[in-house]
Design a protein around this motif. Structure first.
Motif, PDB file in Angstrom:
ATOM      1  N   MET A 164      63.363  11.341  66.920  1.00 33.98           N
ATOM      2  CA  MET A 164      63.723  11.592  68.327  1.00 33.98           C
ATOM      3  C   MET A 164      62.781  12.656  68.910  1.00 33.98           C
ATOM      4  N   ILE A 165      62.010  12.276  69.911  1.00 37.88           N
ATOM      5  CA  ILE A 165      61.078  13.224  70.528  1.00 37.88           C
ATOM      6  C   ILE A 165      61.854  14.202  71.414  1.00 37.88           C
ATOM      7  N   LYS A 166      61.595  15.492  71.239  1.00 38.17           N
ATOM      8  CA  LYS A 166      62.282  16.515  72.022  1.00 38.17           C
ATOM      9  C   LYS A 166      61.604  16.691  73.383  1.00 38.17           C
ATOM     10  N   LYS A 167      62.275  17.449  74.239  1.00 33.19           N
ATOM     11  CA  LYS A 167      61.701  17.714  75.568  1.00 33.19           C
ATOM     12  C   LYS A 167      60.766  18.923  75.528  1.00 33.19           C
ATOM     13  N   PHE A 168      61.023  19.773  74.551  1.00 30.65           N
ATOM     14  CA  PHE A 168      60.327  21.055  74.557  1.00 30.65           C
ATOM     15  C   PHE A 168      60.012  21.485  73.121  1.00 30.65           C
ATOM     16  N   TYR A 169      58.725  21.672  72.824  1.00 28.12           N
ATOM     17  CA  TYR A 169      58.304  22.151  71.507  1.00 28.12           C
ATOM     18  C   TYR A 169      57.713  23.554  71.623  1.00 28.12           C
ATOM     19  N   ILE A 170      58.248  24.467  70.841  1.00 31.35           N
ATOM     20  CA  ILE A 170      57.666  25.812  70.782  1.00 31.35           C
ATOM     21  C   ILE A 170      56.839  25.888  69.497  1.00 31.35           C
ATOM     22  N   VAL A 171      55.516  25.906  69.645  1.00 31.79           N
ATOM     23  CA  VAL A 171      54.659  25.960  68.460  1.00 31.79           C
ATOM     24  C   VAL A 171      54.309  27.422  68.194  1.00 31.79           C
ATOM     25  N   THR A 172      54.749  27.917  67.047  1.00 34.46           N
ATOM     26  CA  THR A 172      54.516  29.331  66.768  1.00 34.46           C
ATOM     27  C   THR A 172      54.192  29.560  65.297  1.00 34.46           C
ATOM     28  N   GLY A 173      54.051  30.802  64.908  1.00 36.25           N
ATOM     29  CA  GLY A 173      53.668  31.150  63.541  1.00 36.25           C
ATOM     30  C   GLY A 173      52.843  32.404  63.606  1.00 36.25           C
ATOM     31  N   LYS A 174      52.568  32.993  62.431  1.00 37.44           N
ATOM     32  CA  LYS A 174      51.789  34.232  62.493  1.00 37.44           C
ATOM     33  C   LYS A 174      50.373  33.943  62.981  1.00 37.44           C
ATOM     34  N   GLY A 175      49.668  34.981  63.359  1.00 30.91           N
ATOM     35  CA  GLY A 175      48.336  34.802  63.924  1.00 30.91           C
ATOM     36  C   GLY A 175      47.393  34.098  62.965  1.00 30.91           C
ATOM     37  N   GLY A 176      46.512  33.290  63.525  1.00 30.40           N
ATOM     38  CA  GLY A 176      45.464  32.697  62.724  1.00 30.40           C
ATOM     39  C   GLY A 176      45.858  31.515  61.857  1.00 30.40           C
ATOM     40  N   VAL A 177      47.065  30.993  62.045  1.00 30.08           N
ATOM     41  CA  VAL A 177      47.481  29.868  61.210  1.00 30.08           C
ATOM     42  C   VAL A 177      47.079  28.532  61.831  1.00 30.08           C
ATOM     43  N   GLY A 178      46.577  28.584  63.061  1.00 28.50           N
ATOM     44  CA  GLY A 178      46.196  27.345  63.730  1.00 28.50           C
ATOM     45  C   GLY A 178      47.239  26.849  64.715  1.00 28.50           C
ATOM     46  N   LYS A 179      47.925  27.779  65.364  1.00 25.20           N
ATOM     47  CA  LYS A 179      48.943  27.398  66.359  1.00 25.20           C
ATOM     48  C   LYS A 179      48.339  26.580  67.497  1.00 25.20           C
ATOM     49  N   SER A 180      47.246  27.114  68.068  1.00 24.08           N
ATOM     50  CA  SER A 180      46.660  26.435  69.227  1.00 24.08           C
ATOM     51  C   SER A 180      46.137  25.063  68.846  1.00 24.08           C
ATOM     52  N   LEU A 181      45.480  24.965  67.699  1.00 26.73           N
ATOM     53  CA  LEU A 181      44.979  23.673  67.234  1.00 26.73           C
ATOM     54  C   LEU A 181      46.140  22.698  67.067  1.00 26.73           C
ATOM     55  N   THR A 182      47.218  23.174  66.463  1.00 26.33           N
ATOM     56  CA  THR A 182      48.377  22.320  66.229  1.00 26.33           C
ATOM     57  C   THR A 182      49.018  21.898  67.553  1.00 26.33           C
ATOM     58  N   ALA A 183      49.132  22.855  68.473  1.00 24.85           N
ATOM     59  CA  ALA A 183      49.744  22.538  69.767  1.00 24.85           C
ATOM     60  C   ALA A 183      48.911  21.483  70.506  1.00 24.85           C
TER      61      ALA A 183
END
Lengths: 349, 268
Positions: free
Chosen positions: B1-20
């Motif tokens: 089930m696709i959500k309406k809102f995904y918060i992509v987070t994690g500690k710095g440098g783990v690739g949050k922006s790439l993943t988002a």
């Protein structure tokens, strides 16, 4: 490159680059090799330090005496910053114990409440004044939280700005039935405060304004402690008082962030500010023999070398003092720190 | 089930922006209309534009600027853009907002939720390239903090609505991105626990940058690499098997993002 330990050594940088392990390694080095009385403070709310040191977070806010690290007999102190503990001490010492119950103060001084940075400055100043330490190593929060930390001195000043406080005092007096002075009233009315307050109450509810005023006046009553901490700001800028280490890592190629942090901290950095490049692996890769059939390994080697090379070139254009730390392959954080502390020793010699 | 809102987070440098970014492109492939939300500043007076050097022409961005969001919010609640402009310009108000920590995040989150509430587009999905985990927690906590700070008034009512919307079933998921190391895994698990303590949001941990997942990495590997892979394997053994993505052999971020897309089906 020759290093001299300074009374305050600050580690900053974006998240995940190894600030905490490098700062811990530096502390271990100072205590073990230079026999300095050292305190390591982490003001990063994520507190990786407690994993490395195996400290229960229940002990946050206390200085903990370490007697051994891994297999080493070495003594130094560690403090996990707990803003609520600092706030409570300030208010108790000022003799306003009853204000601790103010719910806004309580919320603001929670670890993620946002006063973490301001209270860290106060705590650092407090620890310096105990006179117990030769060196205090500071592990700052990542990225823009670090900028908040730098700005918090300015924020303290802005907070205790006379005009700003006058307005609060006016509202506080008016709420308690006193008749504010005419001059002040004129000033206040001309700045449109009454009208604004009316709108604000519609948005925030009346109770908030009153609790907020109490919180502000509580902080105001302890202002000496906060303004004393401002002295620290000038100390941090002095070469004889501080060493700055801006940490970045090859793994994350966070050069833009490092440069942006350097820019934000430009008023603080001096000749003894170093860029620490962590997790270098090019020397290891250069030594690696790869057979023609290992195509993926070759690709991995190439991409690693290209990335590191490009990063170093850029860094050398922007930073005069570059310190390289090779990547460490140890699963246990303690062992990892011990390996890094050896590198700090090499840098001294 | 696709959500309406995904918060992509994690500690710095783990690739949050790439993943988002990869998540947005994946959702687009699936026929959704994703937008990548980024925060542009952390305070009203600060001009500290967050460094977002990553950019893809294939993605719709929704950059949020604090001053604009605050103004929009006040204007909608007091039914007047002029009053809102006046308030936001008053030095007193600016000082107040800058002093109340976390207020910026409340405003950002409010804007995101309002957008999702107002839209007619059923396929709209917002993916937040969230600041590092500490900030993300401040953001999630801010709603609860301000609810208890204000206790009555418009903001109080709005925070209550925000919480209802946020905690509704299949609405929001927090994606915690991490790396295969003991410290990073501990931090991810701790963060997951903290999220569970303050919200009812679903969380999903994923591990980036796995050397052992590089396809066809065979033959005799150099000692340091073997050691690294061994540590990875031990971490997986200790912490359990989470969805994981291979270390990329690419050097350009657009190419790394493309490589990540297929793995996104395990992250939604």
């Amino acid at each position: 490159m020759l290093f001299t330990a300074k009374p305050i050594e600050i580690f900053c940088g974006s998240g995940g680059v190894g600030k905490t392990t490098l700062a811990t390694a530096r502390t271990l080095y100072l205590a073990e090799y230079e026999h300095k009385k050292t305190l390591l403070i982490t003001i990063d709310p994520s507190k990786r330090l407690k994993d490395i040191m195996k400290i229960d977070s229940a002990h946050s806010g206390e200085t903990i005496a370490i007697q051994e690290f891994g297999t080493k007999k070495v003594t130094f102190d560690v403090l996990l910053m707990a803003p609520e503990v600092t706030m409570e001490r300030i208010i108790q010492e000022a003799g306003y114990g009853q204000l601790i119950k103010n719910r806004i103060l309580k919320i603001l001084s929670r670890p993620y409440g946002g006063m973490n940075e301001i209270l860290s400055i106060v705590e650092l100043q407090y620890q310096i004044q105990t006179g117990k330490y030769d060196v205090i190593v500071l592990d700052t929060p990542p990225g823009s939280h670090f900028v908040d930390f730098l700005n918090s001195c300015r924020k303290i000043e802005a907070f205790f700005d006379k005009n700003f406080m006058d307005i609060f005092n006016y509202i506080y007096q008016a709420k308690n039935g006193a008749q504010p002075s005419v001059n002040l009233l004129k000033k206040v009315v001309s700045s449109g405060i009454n009208k604004l307050l009316g709108y604000l109450q519609t948005v925030t509810g009346g109770q908030f304004i009153s609790d907020f005023m109490e919180a502000v006046s509580a902080i105001y009553k302890t202002k000496n402690i906060f303004t004393q901490a401002l002295k620290l700001q000038s100390d941090l800028k002095k070469r004889e008082t501080s060493n700055w280490f801006l940490v970045t890592s090859v793994e994350h190629s966070k050069i833009q962030e490092a440069m942006s942090l350097k820019h934000q901290a430009r008023d603080f950095f001096h000749e003894d500010s170093y860029l620490v490049l962590n997790k270098c692996s090019s020397q290891l890769w250069e030594k690696t023999q790869i057979s023609a059939s290992q195509k993926q390994l070759k690709k991995l080697q190439e991409s690693a070398l290209i990335k590191e090379q490009a990063l170093k070139e850029k860094l050398k254009q922007n930073f005069e003092n570059l310190l390289e730390f090779e990547e460490i392959f140890e699963k246990q954080p303690e062992q990892h720190v011990i390996e890094l502390s050896k590198r700090w020793n090499e840098l001294k010699d | 089930m696709i959500k309406k809102f995904y918060i992509v987070t994690g500690k710095g440098g783990v690739g949050k922006s790439l993943t988002a970014h990869a998540l947005c492109l994946y959702l687009k492939e699936m026929g959704y209309h994703p937008q990548l939300v980024t925060f542009r500043s952390s305070g009203l007076d600060q001009n500290d534009e967050v460094n977002k050097y990553m950019h893809s022409d294939e993605i719709d961005y929704m950059p949020l600027v604090l001053a604009e969001c605050v103004e929009n919010y006040i204007a909608s609640r007091l039914n007047s853009k002029i009053i809102a402009k006046g308030i936001i310009r008053a030095p007193f108000f600016r000082a107040l907002i800058n002093m109340i920590p976390g207020f910026n995040y409340l405003i950002y989150l409010g804007q995101i939720l309002q957008t999702l509430h107002d839209t007619d587009d059923e396929k709209m999905v917002l993916v937040l390239d969230s600041p590092a985990s500490g900030h993300a927690l401040t953001m999630l906590e801010s709603v609860y903090n301000f609810q208890s700070i204000f206790q009555s008034g418009i903001i109080y009512d709005d925070t209550t609505k925000m919480l209802n919307q946020l905690n509704a079933e299949d609405f929001c998921q927090v994606n915690i991105v991490t790396l295969p190391s003991v410290l990073a895994m501990n931090e991810a698990l701790e963060f997951e626990k903290q999220v569970a303590e303050i919200t009812h949001l679903k969380t999903k941990i994923s591990i980036n940058n796995m050397l052992s997942k590089i396809p066809d990495l065979t033959g005799d590997l150099p000692t340091f690499l073997k050691k690294k892979i061994q540590i990875e394997n031990e971490v997986v053994e200790t912490f359990g098997d989470y969805p994981s993505l291979p270390h990329s052999l690419e050097t350009q971020s657009e190419n790394i993002i493309k490589e990540l897309i297929p793995g996104m089906e395990n992250l939604v």
